[in-house]
Design a protein around this motif. Structure first.
Motif: not given
Length: 116
Positions: A49-51, A55, A57-60, A69-71
């Protein structure tokens, strides 16, 4: 640069949940894009996961989409990975990564084991 320290790993049964934390030192954390990678035994390290730095934009990875879930909380210099509906194939060492311009920093990793 930032120093990264992961926590929250452990042993969990299939279907269970874990929340990983990555605490960063330094004043530049809010400029860093952050990510969680994982490496299973005998396999290459892969992005989970990337953020973005804000915060927004996120990608999985497809394998975790809908379950992880990344936060991040820039006020606390911390990034999180909430992992739900864990599967045995999620077993790996999970690494926190931060990137900003020429800087590319890694934590020491935390073990996650999903097993009965």
């Amino acid at each position: 640069q930032v120093q990264l320290v992961e926590s929250g790993g452990g042993l969990v049964q299939p279907g269970g949940s874990l929340r990983l934390s990555c605490a960063a030192s330094g004043s530049m954390f809010s400029m860093y894009a952050m990510a969680w990678y994982r490496q299973a035994p005998g396999k290459q390290r892969e992005l989970a996961a990337h953020i973005s730095s804000t915060g927004g934009s996120t990608n999985y990875a497809d394998s975790v989409k809908g379950r992880f879930t990344i936060s991040r909380d820039n006020a606390k210099n911390t990034v999180y990975l909430q992992m739900n509906t864990l599967k045995p194939e999620d077993t790996a060492v999970y690494y926190c990564n931060g990137r900003f311009r020429i800087y590319n920093n890694w934590g020491q990793g935390t073990q996650v084991t999903v097993s009965l």
